[in-house]
Design an enzyme around this catalytic site. Structure first.
Site, mmCIF file in Angstrom:
data_model
loop_
_atom_site.group_PDB
_atom_site.id
_atom_site.type_symbol
_atom_site.label_atom_id
_atom_site.label_comp_id
_atom_site.label_asym_id
_atom_site.label_seq_id
_atom_site.Cartn_x
_atom_site.Cartn_y
_atom_site.Cartn_z
ATOM 1 N N GLU A 286 38.583 39.275 42.574
ATOM 2 C CA GLU A 286 38.860 40.133 43.746
ATOM 3 C C GLU A 286 38.893 39.292 45.023
ATOM 4 O O GLU A 286 39.704 39.539 45.910
ATOM 5 C CB GLU A 286 37.834 41.260 43.860
ATOM 6 C CG GLU A 286 37.908 42.272 42.737
ATOM 7 C CD GLU A 286 39.322 42.778 42.479
ATOM 8 O OE1 GLU A 286 39.994 43.188 43.440
ATOM 9 O OE2 GLU A 286 39.765 42.747 41.311
ATOM 10 N N TRP A 289 42.237 38.175 45.226
ATOM 11 C CA TRP A 289 43.202 39.108 45.839
ATOM 12 C C TRP A 289 43.179 38.969 47.363
ATOM 13 O O TRP A 289 44.212 39.052 48.030
ATOM 14 C CB TRP A 289 42.888 40.555 45.434
ATOM 15 C CG TRP A 289 43.579 40.942 44.155
ATOM 16 C CD1 TRP A 289 43.013 41.014 42.915
ATOM 17 C CD2 TRP A 289 44.965 41.284 43.996
ATOM 18 N NE1 TRP A 289 43.968 41.381 41.997
ATOM 19 C CE2 TRP A 289 45.177 41.571 42.622
ATOM 20 C CE3 TRP A 289 46.057 41.386 44.868
ATOM 21 C CZ2 TRP A 289 46.419 41.938 42.117
ATOM 22 C CZ3 TRP A 289 47.298 41.759 44.361
ATOM 23 C CH2 TRP A 289 47.461 42.024 43.003
ATOM 24 N N ASN A 352 37.634 51.111 46.626
ATOM 25 C CA ASN A 352 38.976 50.591 46.338
ATOM 26 C C ASN A 352 39.808 51.524 45.460
ATOM 27 O O ASN A 352 40.984 51.758 45.725
ATOM 28 C CB ASN A 352 38.876 49.213 45.685
ATOM 29 C CG ASN A 352 40.252 48.640 45.387
ATOM 30 O OD1 ASN A 352 41.050 48.448 46.301
ATOM 31 N ND2 ASN A 352 40.543 48.407 44.119
ATOM 32 N N TRP A 370 54.421 54.386 54.355
ATOM 33 C CA TRP A 370 53.164 53.654 54.153
ATOM 34 C C TRP A 370 52.624 53.102 55.474
ATOM 35 O O TRP A 370 51.417 52.967 55.653
ATOM 36 C CB TRP A 370 53.324 52.534 53.120
ATOM 37 C CG TRP A 370 54.360 51.506 53.435
ATOM 38 C CD1 TRP A 370 55.664 51.522 53.058
ATOM 39 C CD2 TRP A 370 54.191 50.303 54.200
ATOM 40 N NE1 TRP A 370 56.314 50.410 53.529
ATOM 41 C CE2 TRP A 370 55.444 49.640 54.231
ATOM 42 C CE3 TRP A 370 53.115 49.704 54.847
ATOM 43 C CZ2 TRP A 370 55.640 48.422 54.896
ATOM 44 C CZ3 TRP A 370 53.302 48.495 55.505
ATOM 45 C CH2 TRP A 370 54.551 47.864 55.537
HETATM 46 P P1 FAD Z 1 34.499 44.198 45.979
HETATM 47 O O1 FAD Z 1 35.080 44.937 44.827
HETATM 48 O O2 FAD Z 1 33.065 43.875 45.943
HETATM 49 O O3 FAD Z 1 35.362 42.867 46.141
HETATM 50 C C1 FAD Z 1 34.868 41.707 46.803
HETATM 51 C C2 FAD Z 1 35.802 41.328 47.926
HETATM 52 O O4 FAD Z 1 37.088 41.012 47.416
HETATM 53 C C3 FAD Z 1 36.047 42.420 48.937
HETATM 54 O O5 FAD Z 1 35.001 42.484 49.886
HETATM 55 C C4 FAD Z 1 37.376 42.014 49.544
HETATM 56 O O6 FAD Z 1 37.207 41.003 50.526
HETATM 57 C C5 FAD Z 1 38.088 41.403 48.354
HETATM 58 N N1 FAD Z 1 38.961 42.392 47.726
HETATM 59 C C6 FAD Z 1 38.641 43.291 46.775
HETATM 60 N N2 FAD Z 1 39.730 44.011 46.419
HETATM 61 C C7 FAD Z 1 40.751 43.554 47.164
HETATM 62 C C8 FAD Z 1 42.120 43.888 47.259
HETATM 63 N N3 FAD Z 1 42.693 44.852 46.511
HETATM 64 N N4 FAD Z 1 42.878 43.217 48.147
HETATM 65 C C9 FAD Z 1 42.358 42.240 48.916
HETATM 66 N N5 FAD Z 1 41.056 41.876 48.867
HETATM 67 C C10 FAD Z 1 40.267 42.529 47.999
HETATM 68 N N6 FAD Z 1 40.336 45.359 52.016
HETATM 69 C C11 FAD Z 1 39.941 44.869 53.195
HETATM 70 O O7 FAD Z 1 39.036 44.024 53.239
HETATM 71 N N7 FAD Z 1 40.508 45.275 54.369
HETATM 72 C C12 FAD Z 1 41.504 46.212 54.401
HETATM 73 O O8 FAD Z 1 42.011 46.531 55.470
HETATM 74 C C13 FAD Z 1 41.920 46.786 53.153
HETATM 75 N N8 FAD Z 1 42.855 47.754 53.123
HETATM 76 C C14 FAD Z 1 43.226 48.295 51.911
HETATM 77 C C15 FAD Z 1 44.206 49.307 51.883
HETATM 78 C C16 FAD Z 1 44.593 49.875 50.676
HETATM 79 C C17 FAD Z 1 45.675 50.943 50.652
HETATM 80 C C18 FAD Z 1 44.004 49.437 49.473
HETATM 81 C C19 FAD Z 1 44.408 50.029 48.160
HETATM 82 C C20 FAD Z 1 43.041 48.444 49.490
HETATM 83 C C21 FAD Z 1 42.647 47.856 50.692
HETATM 84 N N9 FAD Z 1 41.667 46.841 50.742
HETATM 85 C C22 FAD Z 1 41.299 46.313 51.950
HETATM 86 C C23 FAD Z 1 41.178 46.208 49.490
HETATM 87 C C24 FAD Z 1 39.905 46.788 48.880
HETATM 88 O O9 FAD Z 1 39.996 48.193 48.781
HETATM 89 C C25 FAD Z 1 38.644 46.425 49.655
HETATM 90 O O10 FAD Z 1 38.618 45.044 49.922
HETATM 91 C C26 FAD Z 1 37.395 46.782 48.840
HETATM 92 O O11 FAD Z 1 37.379 48.167 48.558
HETATM 93 C C27 FAD Z 1 36.164 46.404 49.627
HETATM 94 O O12 FAD Z 1 35.017 46.798 48.960
HETATM 95 P P2 FAD Z 1 34.000 45.718 48.398
HETATM 96 O O13 FAD Z 1 33.678 44.734 49.464
HETATM 97 O O14 FAD Z 1 32.885 46.472 47.799
HETATM 98 O O15 FAD Z 1 34.893 45.028 47.287
#
Ligand code: FAD
Length: 488
Positions: A286, A289, A352, A370
């Site tokens: 992730e 990503w 997410n 979008w």
């Molecule tokens: P975890 O699952 O713990 O992942 C660890 C880290 O990996 C996250 O903190 C994040 O930095 C990165 N990550 C995880 N999933 C993604 C992903 N799909 N794309 C890019 N990086 C990812 N994330 C943002 O940080 N900022 C945004 O503005 C953002 N907008 C989004 C908009 C949409 C429509 C979608 C579908 C996803 C978006 N995300 C965004 C990606 C993702 O949803 C979040 O990063 C994630 O939910 C953050 O929760 P976490 O820190 O617990 O993630």
């Protein structure tokens, strides 16, 4: 790290931006290592021409994060100077006032900021100042990862494979133990004067309850994730009703923790606890990503507004104010959508899986562009990120790199039943449905009248009827997609 010993012990300006931390901060470390006086600076660049100024939730976060950073720098002996305006003018004035000989910063990747930074670097150098930038935000800088043909990647899996084949990101550097301060106080703004916090009704209560902005909060969250959640991450990361993910996103967004810190701490945990290795590998993917989104932004400066797949420029989007309003307020009548949108409004964050489902509902069920959804997320997310937000919206809309195909339309009921099978998430965020049995919590309109009555649900009164019929909306979306010119 380059040697920044300036011959005359002139001060060094460290310009903080999206790197609000002391640990693993290469610009700060280089300044500290010089032994010269250090002038930490943050500039509030409220540029009216900026197409993406920070939204409301991000401003709230920034306020608190700057306060924490300021306290930490006070502790090291070099207070944070706050100034407002055009950064080039602010930095040039400060250098003239203090006799500073160098300006150091860590790079940012949003298009407007990058263009501005290049101009600033060139101008400062032309005026005889040293100006250097560093990487604090990424594991692999976007221009270093290329296909065998030397092209940027457009598909995630080979991109990440190529990253993993590169030299491992360097270990994080510690925070400086002490900084040499500039010998006299300098005039600066007060954080309160920037009005980053809400000035009207206080909508930030949920943010305060949920988050601890700042480097300490970030470090604690990473440590807690690695101890309690990482081992189960692979299995639980799609369950919005559980604390199954790291919730590091706003901390990473604001640079209160860097990806190298997360990477190395996670790898050490996997080494010490092999049973957590699969979860950690999924977590690192992730982070991959996040890297990929920055890679895309670097190579596609129009990512925030222009579909990467040019065919989508002709897509027959609908102008639907009412639908947009129902989606934003969490009043669509689809429980998983409404739960997500309310979680977002209350906490500045959304799980997410639910981000994907709510985004799909806006784009495919409502046929709203979008970009409108991305704008709402930009204003309401504490982690609103110029790379991750548009790249993910384009992915969901089917017009981005490595996109989910447009014809894959999420069914909000099935998504709810699959990923929130006991309805814990819906009950938490849509309390008016809390008493419904599991079988109906994701589709209250289908519940028998008696069940609704027993649960105190009066559709159209306590909770809305669905604003559309998903099956019909799906057909409409597919028809619109089929009519696109040049569709495969
Ligand atoms: P975890 O699952 O713990 O992942 C660890 C880290 O990996 C996250 O903190 C994040 O930095 C990165 N990550 C995880 N999933 C993604 C992903 N799909 N794309 C890019 N990086 C990812 N994330 C943002 O940080 N900022 C945004 O503005 C953002 N907008 C989004 C908009 C949409 C429509 C979608 C579908 C996803 C978006 N995300 C965004 C990606 C993702 O949803 C979040 O990063 C994630 O939910 C953050 O929760 P976490 O820190 O617990 O993630």
């Amino acid at each position: 790290m380059p040697d920044f010993l300036l011959p005359d012990s002139a001060p060094i300006i460290v310009w903080f931006r999206e790197d609000l931390r002391l640990t693993d901060n290469p610009a700060l470390a280089a300044a500290a290592a010089s032994g010269n006086p250090v002038l930490p600076l943050y500039v509030w660049e409220d540029d009216p021409a900026d197409p993406f100024p920070p939204g409301g939730a991000a401003r709230w976060w920034l306020h608190h994060s700057l306060r924490r950073l300021s306290d930490a720098l006070d502790h090291l002996g070099a207070p944070l100077l706050l100034r407002r305006g055009d950064p080039l003018r602010v930095i040039a004035d400060l250098a003239a006032e203090t006799g500073a000989g160098a300006v150091l910063w860590n790079r940012r990747y949003a298009t407007a900021g990058r263009v501005r930074d290049t101009r600033i670097k060139e101008t400062l150098r032309s005026r005889g100042l040293r100006a250097e930038s560093f990487n604090a935000a990424l594991l692999f800088e976007p221009w270093t990862v290329r296909t065998k043909a030397g092209q940027p990647f457009r598909v995630f899996t080979p991109f990440w494979r190529a990253c993993l084949a590169m030299t491992e990101p360097p270990a994080p550097t510690p925070a400086p133990a002490r900084l040499t301060a500039f010998p006299r106080p300098l005039p600066g703004s007060s954080l309160a004067d920037w009005h980053l916090l809400p000035t009207g009704p206080d909508w930030a209560g949920g943010l305060r309850e949920t988050w601890q902005p700042g480097e300490d909060g970030a470090r604690e969250r990473l440590a807690e994730f690695l101890v309690t959640t990482a081992a189960g991450y692979k299995a639980n990361r799609d369950r919005p009703g559980m604390e199954g993910t790291s919730r590091l996103s706003p901390h990473l967004r604001w640079g209160e923790i860097g990806p190298r810190q997360a990477w190395h701490a996670a790898r050490m945990t996997a080494h010490a606890h092999p049973e957590a290795a699969a979860g950690i590998e999924a977590f690192l993917r992730e982070l991959g990503w996040r890297e990929f989104c920055h890679h895309l932004l670097h190579h596609e400066p129009g990512l925030a507004h222009t579909p990467m797949d040019a065919r989508f420029a002709a897509f027959p989007w609908r102008d639907d104010e009412e639908g947009l309003g129902a989606w934003q307020r969490g009043r669509t009548g689809y429980p998983i959508i409404d739960a997500g949108m309310r979680q977002l409004w209350h906490t500045g964050w959304m799980h997410n899986r639910v981000r994907m489902v709510t985004a799909s509902f806006l784009v495919k069920d409502l046929l709203i562009p979008w970009q409108s959804g991305a704008r709402w997320f930009w204003d309401t997310l504490v982690d609103a990120d110029p790379a991750d937000n548009p790249a993910n919206w384009q992915w969901v809309a089917g017009c981005g790199a490595d996109a989910a195909p447009f014809f894959r339309v999420f069914n909000p009921v099935l998504q709810g039943e699959t990923y929130d099978p006991r309805g814990a998430y819906v009950r938490r965020w849509v309390p008016e449905l809390a008493a419904l049995p599991d079988a109906w919590v994701h589709k209250p309109w289908a519940a028998p009248v008696k069940v609704l009555a027993q649960a105190g649900v009066r559709l159209g009164e306590t909770y809305p009827h669905p604003i559309l019929d998903h099956a019909a909306a799906r057909d409409r979306a597919l028809d619109a997609f089929r009519a696109l010119p040049g569709r495969d």
